[in-house]
Design a protein around this motif. Structure first.
Motif, PDB file in Angstrom:
ATOM      1  N   LEU A  87     -26.519  65.305   5.589  1.00  0.00           N
ATOM      2  CA  LEU A  87     -27.718  65.651   6.341  1.00  0.00           C
ATOM      3  C   LEU A  87     -28.393  64.351   6.748  1.00  0.00           C
ATOM      4  CD1 LEU A  87     -29.216  68.234   7.200  1.00  0.00           C
ATOM      5  CD2 LEU A  87     -30.557  68.067   5.108  1.00  0.00           C
ATOM      6  N   ASP A  88     -28.428  64.112   8.069  1.00  0.00           N
ATOM      7  CA  ASP A  88     -28.939  62.838   8.582  1.00  0.00           C
ATOM      8  C   ASP A  88     -29.668  63.116   9.892  1.00  0.00           C
ATOM      9  OD1 ASP A  88     -29.246  60.376   9.920  1.00  0.00           O
ATOM     10  OD2 ASP A  88     -27.532  59.505   8.879  1.00  0.00           O
ATOM     11  N   ASP A  89     -30.984  63.017   9.874  1.00  0.00           N
ATOM     12  CA  ASP A  89     -31.763  63.351  11.063  1.00  0.00           C
ATOM     13  C   ASP A  89     -31.505  62.400  12.221  1.00  0.00           C
ATOM     14  OD1 ASP A  89     -32.849  65.593   9.988  1.00  0.00           O
ATOM     15  OD2 ASP A  89     -34.822  64.729   9.559  1.00  0.00           O
ATOM     16  N   THR A  90     -31.239  61.145  11.923  1.00  0.00           N
ATOM     17  CA  THR A  90     -30.942  60.186  12.991  1.00  0.00           C
ATOM     18  C   THR A  90     -29.636  60.549  13.685  1.00  0.00           C
ATOM     19  OG1 THR A  90     -32.128  58.402  11.854  1.00  0.00           O
ATOM     20  CG2 THR A  90     -30.503  57.761  13.514  1.00  0.00           C
ATOM     21  N   GLN A  91     -28.639  60.894  12.895  1.00  0.00           N
ATOM     22  CA  GLN A  91     -27.353  61.309  13.467  1.00  0.00           C
ATOM     23  C   GLN A  91     -27.510  62.618  14.241  1.00  0.00           C
ATOM     24  OE1 GLN A  91     -24.364  62.267  10.562  1.00  0.00           O
ATOM     25  NE2 GLN A  91     -22.728  62.385  12.054  1.00  0.00           N
ATOM     26  N   PHE A  92     -28.303  63.545  13.708  1.00  0.00           N
ATOM     27  CA  PHE A  92     -28.544  64.807  14.394  1.00  0.00           C
ATOM     28  C   PHE A  92     -29.178  64.568  15.764  1.00  0.00           C
ATOM     29  CE2 PHE A  92     -31.570  68.083  15.634  1.00  0.00           C
ATOM     30  CZ  PHE A  92     -30.770  69.214  15.640  1.00  0.00           C
ATOM     31  N   ALA A  93     -30.204  63.708  15.802  1.00  0.00           N
ATOM     32  CA  ALA A  93     -30.892  63.423  17.060  1.00  0.00           C
ATOM     33  C   ALA A  93     -29.933  62.808  18.074  1.00  0.00           C
ATOM     34  CB  ALA A  93     -32.073  62.491  16.815  1.00  0.00           C
ATOM     35  N   GLN A 150     -26.638  63.103  18.248  1.00  0.00           N
ATOM     36  CA  GLN A 150     -25.681  64.100  18.719  1.00  0.00           C
ATOM     37  C   GLN A 150     -26.334  65.113  19.646  1.00  0.00           C
ATOM     38  OE1 GLN A 150     -23.114  65.896  15.802  1.00  0.00           O
ATOM     39  NE2 GLN A 150     -22.760  63.983  14.715  1.00  0.00           N
ATOM     40  N   TRP A 151     -27.573  65.479  19.345  1.00  0.00           N
ATOM     41  CA  TRP A 151     -28.282  66.427  20.208  1.00  0.00           C
ATOM     42  C   TRP A 151     -28.466  65.845  21.611  1.00  0.00           C
ATOM     43  CZ3 TRP A 151     -29.896  71.421  19.488  1.00  0.00           C
ATOM     44  CH2 TRP A 151     -30.749  71.946  20.459  1.00  0.00           C
ATOM     45  N   VAL A 152     -28.917  64.598  21.667  1.00  0.00           N
ATOM     46  CA  VAL A 152     -29.142  63.942  22.958  1.00  0.00           C
ATOM     47  C   VAL A 152     -27.823  63.741  23.701  1.00  0.00           C
ATOM     48  CG1 VAL A 152     -29.895  61.796  24.065  1.00  0.00           C
ATOM     49  CG2 VAL A 152     -31.301  62.848  22.278  1.00  0.00           C
ATOM     50  N   ASP A 153     -26.791  63.321  22.996  1.00  0.00           N
ATOM     51  CA  ASP A 153     -25.492  63.119  23.638  1.00  0.00           C
ATOM     52  C   ASP A 153     -24.967  64.423  24.228  1.00  0.00           C
ATOM     53  OD1 ASP A 153     -25.507  60.446  22.997  1.00  0.00           O
ATOM     54  OD2 ASP A 153     -24.143  60.631  21.300  1.00  0.00           O
ATOM     55  N   ASN A 154     -25.136  65.507  23.479  1.00  0.00           N
ATOM     56  CA  ASN A 154     -24.680  66.809  23.962  1.00  0.00           C
ATOM     57  C   ASN A 154     -25.450  67.240  25.201  1.00  0.00           C
ATOM     58  OD1 ASN A 154     -25.098  70.025  23.803  1.00  0.00           O
ATOM     59  ND2 ASN A 154     -23.082  69.514  23.004  1.00  0.00           N
ATOM     60  N   ARG A 155     -26.760  67.051  25.176  1.00  0.00           N
ATOM     61  CA  ARG A 155     -27.574  67.388  26.337  1.00  0.00           C
ATOM     62  C   ARG A 155     -27.186  66.528  27.538  1.00  0.00           C
ATOM     63  NH1 ARG A 155     -28.998  72.316  25.500  1.00  0.00           N
ATOM     64  NH2 ARG A 155     -31.090  72.727  24.709  1.00  0.00           N
ATOM     65  N   ASN A 156     -27.017  65.244  27.294  1.00  0.00           N
ATOM     66  CA  ASN A 156     -26.655  64.337  28.392  1.00  0.00           C
ATOM     67  C   ASN A 156     -25.340  64.747  29.048  1.00  0.00           C
ATOM     68  OD1 ASN A 156     -28.942  62.905  27.768  1.00  0.00           O
ATOM     69  ND2 ASN A 156     -27.876  61.139  26.904  1.00  0.00           N
ATOM     70  N   GLU A 157     -24.431  65.246  28.232  1.00  0.00           N
ATOM     71  CA  GLU A 157     -23.109  65.598  28.739  1.00  0.00           C
ATOM     72  C   GLU A 157     -23.119  66.939  29.477  1.00  0.00           C
ATOM     73  OE1 GLU A 157     -19.020  65.357  29.485  1.00  0.00           O
ATOM     74  OE2 GLU A 157     -20.386  63.831  28.697  1.00  0.00           O
ATOM     75  N   PHE A 158     -23.795  67.919  28.920  1.00  0.00           N
ATOM     76  CA  PHE A 158     -23.652  69.274  29.449  1.00  0.00           C
ATOM     77  C   PHE A 158     -24.896  69.818  30.152  1.00  0.00           C
ATOM     78  CE2 PHE A 158     -20.689  68.985  25.820  1.00  0.00           C
ATOM     79  CZ  PHE A 158     -19.511  69.213  26.508  1.00  0.00           C
ATOM     80  N   ARG A 159     -26.084  69.396  29.720  1.00  0.00           N
ATOM     81  CA  ARG A 159     -27.310  69.909  30.339  1.00  0.00           C
ATOM     82  C   ARG A 159     -28.330  68.787  30.438  1.00  0.00           C
ATOM     83  NH1 ARG A 159     -29.554  75.489  28.273  1.00  0.00           N
ATOM     84  NH2 ARG A 159     -30.471  75.334  30.350  1.00  0.00           N
ATOM     85  N   PRO A 160     -28.104  67.827  31.329  1.00  0.00           N
ATOM     86  CA  PRO A 160     -28.996  66.663  31.427  1.00  0.00           C
ATOM     87  C   PRO A 160     -30.445  67.069  31.663  1.00  0.00           C
ATOM     88  CG  PRO A 160     -27.021  66.357  32.753  1.00  0.00           C
ATOM     89  CD  PRO A 160     -27.020  67.782  32.334  1.00  0.00           C
ATOM     90  N   ARG A 161     -31.349  66.364  30.995  1.00  0.00           N
ATOM     91  CA  ARG A 161     -32.767  66.628  31.165  1.00  0.00           C
ATOM     92  C   ARG A 161     -33.560  65.366  30.868  1.00  0.00           C
ATOM     93  NH1 ARG A 161     -33.401  71.631  28.436  1.00  0.00           N
ATOM     94  NH2 ARG A 161     -31.335  71.888  29.315  1.00  0.00           N
ATOM     95  N   SER A 162     -34.838  65.400  31.163  1.00  0.00           N
ATOM     96  CA  SER A 162     -35.671  64.209  31.067  1.00  0.00           C
ATOM     97  C   SER A 162     -35.936  63.801  29.619  1.00  0.00           C
ATOM     98  CB  SER A 162     -37.010  64.451  31.753  1.00  0.00           C
ATOM     99  OG  SER A 162     -37.782  65.373  31.008  1.00  0.00           O
TER     100      SER A 162
END
Length: 219
Positions: free
Chosen positions: A106-112, A114-126
């Motif tokens: 459980l690592d909040d930095t890693q979670f953040a 991965q969340w941003v990378d996933n968004r950037n790849e599939f659903r880009p947003r500001s």
């Protein structure tokens, strides 16, 4: 008063748990890993029983958290919420979260990240939209700020999102194209300063032919 273990039997529905019988009667169940050091004939007093049951509660909470994490990466807050909804005491929840963090699960930095990378790849947003999403996941501002400073190029993301969406608006005149695609990007949280040049760029890329007096250059 001490009571004697008279039987240790795996549960039929869950072989990872063991039924403990004391003085010929069922007394309680334990996770197999907790019951591993028990043996028939051993005597247990009330204090030892209480310790075993407390250790079992910790193991149950840990296994439930692992199951929750098996579907996807989670934030610490999500794990806390999940265990709390299951009726677990705050002290047990916090101990479980600390154990998961200590084991690198459980690592909040890693979670953040991965969340941003996933968004950037599939659903880009500001950046603003991402910040709001990460806050909703229970991440603290320091983790959010650090992640967004290094992982978000808003202009590139707006361009990426616009290129994917622009196919739906092929054949539209410039004003309609600008309204629809601009609205789409605005809903993704991008500012006008980012949206305006991206609209013109993508319009030109898809080879639209604007009618006289209705071009991207006339704002």
């Amino acid at each position: 008063m001490a009571r004697k273990i008279t039987a240790l039997e795996p549960q039929q529905k869950n072989p990872q748990r063991v039924n403990v019988h004391l003085d010929g009667e069922f007394a309680f169940g334990l996770a197999a890993i907790v019951a591993a050091w028990l043996k028939v004939g051993q005597e247990l007093d009330d204090e030892k029983i209480a310790r075993l049951q407390a250790e079992d509660a910790r193991e149950v909470a840990y296994q439930k958290a692992l199951h929750f994490l098996s579907y996807r990466v989670r934030s610490s807050a999500e794990v806390r919420q999940n265990l709390t909804r299951r009726g677990m005491a705050e002290e047990l929840v916090e101990a479980t979260v600390a154990r998961l963090q200590g084991n690198g699960l459980l690592d909040d930095t890693q979670f953040a990240r991965q969340w941003v990378d996933n968004r950037n790849e599939f659903r880009p947003r500001s950046r603003a939209a991402l910040k709001l999403e990460l806050r909703r996941k229970g991440l603290d501002d320091e983790v959010i700020q650090s992640t967004l400073e290094t992982g978000v190029d808003e202009e590139a993301l707006a361009r990426q999102a616009a290129r994917k969406q622009a196919r739906r608006y092929a054949g539209l005149e410039w004003q309609a194209f600008r309204q629809k695609l601009g609205g789409f990007l605005a809903r993704r949280g991008f500012s006008y300063d980012i949206i305006a040049p991206v609209l013109s760029e993508v319009w030109n890329e898809i080879g639209q032919t604007a009618e006289a007096g209705d071009t991207p250059n006339e704002e």
